[in-house]
Design a protein around this motif. Structure first.
Motif, PDB file in Angstrom:
ATOM      1  N   MET A 117      -1.755  13.154   8.274  1.00 35.36           N
ATOM      2  CA  MET A 117      -0.978  11.983   7.885  1.00 35.36           C
ATOM      3  C   MET A 117      -1.643  11.267   6.718  1.00 35.36           C
ATOM      4  O   MET A 117      -2.867  11.079   6.703  1.00 35.36           O
ATOM      5  N   ALA A 118      -0.828  10.873   5.754  1.00 43.03           N
ATOM      6  CA  ALA A 118      -1.210   9.924   4.704  1.00 43.03           C
ATOM      7  C   ALA A 118      -2.217  10.448   3.692  1.00 43.03           C
ATOM      8  O   ALA A 118      -2.685   9.688   2.843  1.00 43.03           O
ATOM      9  N   LEU A 119      -2.535  11.731   3.737  1.00 43.92           N
ATOM     10  CA  LEU A 119      -3.394  12.339   2.724  1.00 43.92           C
ATOM     11  C   LEU A 119      -2.964  13.787   2.540  1.00 43.92           C
ATOM     12  O   LEU A 119      -3.227  14.624   3.405  1.00 43.92           O
ATOM     13  N   PRO A 120      -2.305  14.093   1.415  1.00 39.80           N
ATOM     14  CA  PRO A 120      -1.865  15.474   1.200  1.00 39.80           C
ATOM     15  C   PRO A 120      -3.047  16.384   0.893  1.00 39.80           C
ATOM     16  O   PRO A 120      -4.162  15.911   0.657  1.00 39.80           O
TER      17      PRO A 120
ATOM     18  N   VAL B 287       0.742  23.317   9.537  1.00 45.61           N
ATOM     19  CA  VAL B 287       0.464  21.879   9.522  1.00 45.61           C
ATOM     20  C   VAL B 287       1.775  21.106   9.468  1.00 45.61           C
ATOM     21  O   VAL B 287       2.690  21.452   8.704  1.00 45.61           O
ATOM     22  N   LEU B 288       1.861  20.050  10.271  1.00 47.82           N
ATOM     23  CA  LEU B 288       2.910  19.038  10.100  1.00 47.82           C
ATOM     24  C   LEU B 288       2.302  17.916   9.281  1.00 47.82           C
ATOM     25  O   LEU B 288       1.303  17.316   9.688  1.00 47.82           O
ATOM     26  N   TYR B 289       2.887  17.633   8.109  1.00 49.94           N
ATOM     27  CA  TYR B 289       2.385  16.553   7.262  1.00 49.94           C
ATOM     28  C   TYR B 289       3.356  15.381   7.287  1.00 49.94           C
ATOM     29  O   TYR B 289       4.557  15.550   7.065  1.00 49.94           O
ATOM     30  N   LEU B 290       2.836  14.171   7.556  1.00 44.14           N
ATOM     31  CA  LEU B 290       3.644  12.955   7.605  1.00 44.14           C
ATOM     32  C   LEU B 290       3.133  11.953   6.577  1.00 44.14           C
ATOM     33  O   LEU B 290       1.924  11.738   6.458  1.00 44.14           O
ATOM     34  N   HIS B 291       4.074  11.317   5.866  1.00 48.74           N
ATOM     35  CA  HIS B 291       3.713  10.330   4.840  1.00 48.74           C
ATOM     36  C   HIS B 291       4.642   9.129   4.973  1.00 48.74           C
ATOM     37  O   HIS B 291       5.859   9.290   5.094  1.00 48.74           O
ATOM     38  N   GLY B 292       4.079   7.934   4.970  1.00 46.39           N
ATOM     39  CA  GLY B 292       4.881   6.725   5.046  1.00 46.39           C
ATOM     40  C   GLY B 292       5.592   6.433   3.741  1.00 46.39           C
ATOM     41  O   GLY B 292       4.998   6.498   2.665  1.00 46.39           O
ATOM     42  N   ALA B 293       6.873   6.095   3.835  1.00 46.31           N
ATOM     43  CA  ALA B 293       7.668   5.854   2.627  1.00 46.31           C
ATOM     44  C   ALA B 293       7.166   4.649   1.843  1.00 46.31           C
ATOM     45  O   ALA B 293       7.381   4.563   0.623  1.00 46.31           O
ATOM     46  N   ALA B 294       6.507   3.694   2.527  1.00 43.60           N
ATOM     47  CA  ALA B 294       6.017   2.482   1.860  1.00 43.60           C
ATOM     48  C   ALA B 294       4.484   2.464   1.791  1.00 43.60           C
ATOM     49  O   ALA B 294       3.873   1.393   1.781  1.00 43.60           O
ATOM     50  N   ASP B 295       3.866   3.632   1.735  1.00 41.19           N
ATOM     51  CA  ASP B 295       2.404   3.725   1.698  1.00 41.19           C
ATOM     52  C   ASP B 295       1.860   3.042   0.447  1.00 41.19           C
ATOM     53  O   ASP B 295       2.176   3.427  -0.676  1.00 41.19           O
ATOM     54  N   GLY B 296       1.032   2.027   0.661  1.00 40.42           N
ATOM     55  CA  GLY B 296       0.461   1.290  -0.462  1.00 40.42           C
ATOM     56  C   GLY B 296      -0.881   1.807  -0.905  1.00 40.42           C
ATOM     57  O   GLY B 296      -1.476   1.269  -1.848  1.00 40.42           O
ATOM     58  N   CYS B 297      -1.374   2.850  -0.257  1.00 39.36           N
ATOM     59  CA  CYS B 297      -2.653   3.463  -0.644  1.00 39.36           C
ATOM     60  C   CYS B 297      -2.406   4.691  -1.515  1.00 39.36           C
ATOM     61  O   CYS B 297      -2.925   4.785  -2.628  1.00 39.36           O
ATOM     62  N   LEU B 298      -1.632   5.614  -1.004  1.00 39.12           N
ATOM     63  CA  LEU B 298      -1.220   6.802  -1.751  1.00 39.12           C
ATOM     64  C   LEU B 298       0.301   6.769  -1.822  1.00 39.12           C
ATOM     65  O   LEU B 298       0.987   7.109  -0.862  1.00 39.12           O
ATOM     66  N   GLY B 299       0.809   6.314  -2.936  1.00 32.85           N
ATOM     67  CA  GLY B 299       2.228   6.020  -3.058  1.00 32.85           C
ATOM     68  C   GLY B 299       3.119   7.235  -2.884  1.00 32.85           C
ATOM     69  O   GLY B 299       2.917   8.271  -3.526  1.00 32.85           O
ATOM     70  N   ALA B 300       4.118   7.105  -2.015  1.00 31.39           N
ATOM     71  CA  ALA B 300       5.085   8.182  -1.831  1.00 31.39           C
ATOM     72  C   ALA B 300       5.820   8.479  -3.125  1.00 31.39           C
ATOM     73  O   ALA B 300       6.200   9.621  -3.389  1.00 31.39           O
ATOM     74  N   ASP B 301       6.001   7.448  -3.964  1.00 29.27           N
ATOM     75  CA  ASP B 301       6.691   7.652  -5.232  1.00 29.27           C
ATOM     76  C   ASP B 301       5.921   8.593  -6.152  1.00 29.27           C
ATOM     77  O   ASP B 301       6.504   9.253  -7.020  1.00 29.27           O
ATOM     78  N   THR B 302       4.614   8.679  -5.951  1.00 34.59           N
ATOM     79  CA  THR B 302       3.774   9.550  -6.772  1.00 34.59           C
ATOM     80  C   THR B 302       3.639  10.938  -6.167  1.00 34.59           C
ATOM     81  O   THR B 302       3.756  11.947  -6.866  1.00 34.59           O
ATOM     82  N   PHE B 303       3.384  11.000  -4.863  1.00 38.58           N
ATOM     83  CA  PHE B 303       3.028  12.277  -4.244  1.00 38.58           C
ATOM     84  C   PHE B 303       4.206  13.003  -3.617  1.00 38.58           C
ATOM     85  O   PHE B 303       4.170  14.232  -3.504  1.00 38.58           O
TER      86      PHE B 303
END
Length: 293
Positions: free
Chosen positions: A124-127, A230-246
């Protein structure tokens, strides 16, 4: 689950939380920064109910886990810890490994280094590192990652206090009340040695001269794809690693291209960096469904 126990693994005394039957398949849950084992307080009971022996260690250097004498904080050392904990808890080939943030980096490395130990993984939260680097040097992401560069300086130890940690949680998971979590974090960073350890992860990340040769095999594995899905999960509003970027527009093509065959990825709506705490019902469901297949 609130009782902290301890176990010796990889030359360190690890504090940990646990839930579920001791003879169930091991589910090792690994936290990131600035966080603690309590980040898994919603997921662990669900894992236990599904029959898993859920174990959440405090990562190396985070009290009550010991501070390593060798000063090793590279991902290879963390991966070595995870595989040693698998051994210490009598895990079998049916064990699963789950990681968030630095715990995700550890998960990639541990599963790639010793796939025989793990059936499946969740991150989660780190690709994966290769897809991470593809977007890391955008202007917006460099602003979000200011703390990494601060931690390379002599100001780091003074900066890493409760106010700073509160600010990171506020920026990374907007709208989430992190008071309980920040209190747990500061308990784990209760001494200068613990603070130095947390900063040490970031210094080792950018300075290979800090790497310890003992973990060379695991370190090399962290740059490989591995073979366990692997199941990878990313928060749409992640303020650390932006979903808009990754994962722009929820497109996980770049992430999945760096994960083993059979992997999946999901964008979790209305969640920031600490998605397992912000959207526990949704995250728990996705994780349990993945592990059941």
């Amino acid at each position: 689950m609130d009782v902290v126990r301890s176990v010796k693994a990889n030359g360190l005394e690890f504090g940990y939380l646990e839930a579920g039957p001791a003879d169930g398949p091991l589910a090792l849950c690994l936290h990131g920064f600035p966080d603690s084992a309590y980040t898994w307080r919603h997921l662990m009971p669900e894992l236990a109910a599904a029959g898993y022996h859920a174990v959440a260690p405090f990562m190396r250097g985070y009290a009550p886990t010991g501070v390593p004498e060798d000063g090793a904080y590279q991902v290879g050392a963390l991966a070595s810890d995870a595989n040693a904990l698998h051994e210490a808890f009598g895990g079998g080939s049916d064990a699963v490994i789950i990681g968030h943030d630095w715990g995700a980096a550890t998960t990639y490395g541990a599963a790639a280094a010793e796939p025989r130990r793990w059936r499946k993984a969740v991150t989660m939260a780190l690709p994966p590192i290769n897809s991470l680097m593809a977007g890391f040097f955008t202007y917006e992401q460099l602003k979000r990652s200011f703390y990494i560069y601060l931690f390379q300086t002599q100001l780091a130890e003074m900066a890493l206090n409760a106010t700073f940690v509160e600010g990171l949680w506020r920026d990374w998971s907007p709208g989430y009340d992190a008071a309980e979590d920040v209190a747990h974090v500061m308990n784990s960073l209760g001494t200068p040695a613990n603070i130095g350890a947390a900063i040490g992860y970031y210094r080792a990340m950018l300075d290979p001269s800090r790497h310890v040769e003992r973990y060379a095999i695991e370190q090399a594995a962290t740059a490989t794809k591995g073979e366990r899905p692997v199941l990878y999960l990313h928060g749409a509003a992640d303020g650390c690693l932006g979903a808009d970027t990754f994962v722009p527009g929820g497109d996980f093509t770049g992430v999945l291209g760096e994960l083993p065959d059979g992997s999946r990825a999901e964008l979790v709506a209305d969640a920031g960096h600490f998605l397992q705490l912000e959207r526990p019902d949704e995250v728990d469901r996705l994780v349990l469904e993945w592990l059941a297949t």
